[in-house]
Design an enzyme around this catalytic site. Structure first.
Site, mmCIF file in Angstrom:
data_model
loop_
_atom_site.group_PDB
_atom_site.id
_atom_site.type_symbol
_atom_site.label_atom_id
_atom_site.label_comp_id
_atom_site.label_asym_id
_atom_site.label_seq_id
_atom_site.Cartn_x
_atom_site.Cartn_y
_atom_site.Cartn_z
ATOM 1 N N GLU A 80 0.832 -1.200 0.000
ATOM 2 C CA GLU A 80 0.000 0.000 0.000
ATOM 3 C C GLU A 80 0.870 1.254 0.000
ATOM 4 O OE1 GLU A 80 -3.608 1.869 2.735
ATOM 5 O OE2 GLU A 80 -2.031 0.699 3.712
ATOM 6 N N LYS A 87 -10.080 1.091 -1.540
ATOM 7 C CA LYS A 87 -10.043 0.749 -0.117
ATOM 8 C C LYS A 87 -11.369 1.140 0.528
ATOM 9 C CE LYS A 87 -7.066 1.312 3.969
ATOM 10 N NZ LYS A 87 -5.853 1.989 4.491
ATOM 11 N N CYS A 130 -4.858 -3.197 3.839
ATOM 12 C CA CYS A 130 -4.430 -2.809 5.188
ATOM 13 C C CYS A 130 -5.587 -2.819 6.189
ATOM 14 C CB CYS A 130 -3.742 -1.439 5.127
ATOM 15 S SG CYS A 130 -2.662 -1.079 6.539
#
Length: 286
Positions: free
Chosen positions: A44, A120, A154
């Protein structure tokens, strides 16, 4: 179905041109190809390295300038995926959408030139408050020649429901690019990767940034380690770790994933967590 995957512990350092970025990326893909991999995962926010190129005064570019590199980023990774005949999860790159809002987006580059994108879904306070980002509003899974995968970035991996949805949509492997600046953040993500692998009987491939961007806000410190994680059952290593890197080193890790073993443990493992979920008591997030 078996295939081999690599995860890159990408070392961030200040650069002065896009060409330097391209050389570093190409090095990792070429190195991974020497191990005969079919997938390569980058971390990321690793394209924030481009902000260190700076403006005419030498000051780092702001996050709003990162989308300026999107065309070159996509061209670079599409060409590498084709040249080396691999699927590349190009970490995440920041895209600009309507009304000047930014999105943190994972990209899957297919060898045939196709590009898939997953925004995301869950954002950290820095992403919202300091970088003016907006969350993705949907989850997709992606078909490849080696089965169905998902890309969850993440913080996303810390939410069990979204991984359950990915599995319900058919994903056997979750690629989790990450970027954490200290041990606390790193271990939150890492422990959740193991939990999601156990809960859903899937593989998790994760990696993070290492090194430092001295010019770029919020990227001056990185704590990362790549790992390829399996369910905890007899066909797999006892700790559920197929491969892992050395913390904060510039390197990549490689492991083979056998999708038939996932089907085996889902059907008759020591525990069958996917089959035994109690949808009569709590929602089936599929």
């Amino acid at each position: 179905m078996k295939f081999r995957t690599a995860a890159v512990q990408y070392e961030l350092a200040d650069i002065s041109s896009f060409e330097q970025f391209a050389e570093q990326v190409t090095h990792y893909v070429r190195n991974a190809s020497e191990y005969g991999v079919q997938f390569v995962l980058f971390p990321e926010f690793f394209t924030t390295q481009l902000l260190s190129i700076g403006d005419e005064t030498g000051k780092a570019l702001p996050i709003e300038r990162l989308p300026d590199f999107t065309t070159d980023y996509i061209q670079l990774f599409r060409s590498l995926a084709a040249e080396y005949d691999v699927y590349i999860i190009g970490g995440t790159h920041v895209l600009e959408i309507a009304d000047g809002k930014l999105r943190n987006a994972a990209h899957l580059f297919h060898p045939d030139g196709k590009v898939d994108v997953q925004h995301k879904i869950h954002l950290t306070p820095v992403e919202v408050g300091d970088w003016n980002m907006s969350p993705g509003d949907g989850l997709e899974v992606f078909k490849t020649a080696y089965g169905t995968i998902a890309m969850l970035t993440c913080y996303d991996i810390e939410f069990p429901e979204i991984v359950r949805m990915a599995r319900a949509k058919g994903a056997d492997v979750i690629f989790c690019p990450s970027c954490t600046d200290d041990r606390h953040g790193f271990y939150r993500v890492r422990y959740c990767c193991h939990a999601r692998a156990v809960e859903n009987q899937v593989y998790i491939v994760t990696t993070g940034t290492v090194g430092s961007l001295r010019k770029v806000d919020f990227m001056r410190s990185n704590f990362g380690q790549a790992a390829i994680i399996s369910p905890n059952d007899i066909p797999f290593p006892p700790a559920g770790i197929l491969s892992e890197g050395i913390i904060n080193d510039d390197m990549l890790v490689v492991a083979d994933l056998d999708l038939a073993l996932l089907e085996e443990v889902r059907a008759k493992g020591s525990v069958t967590t996917w089959r035994d979920r109690r949808t009569d008591l709590y929602p089936d997030w599929s």
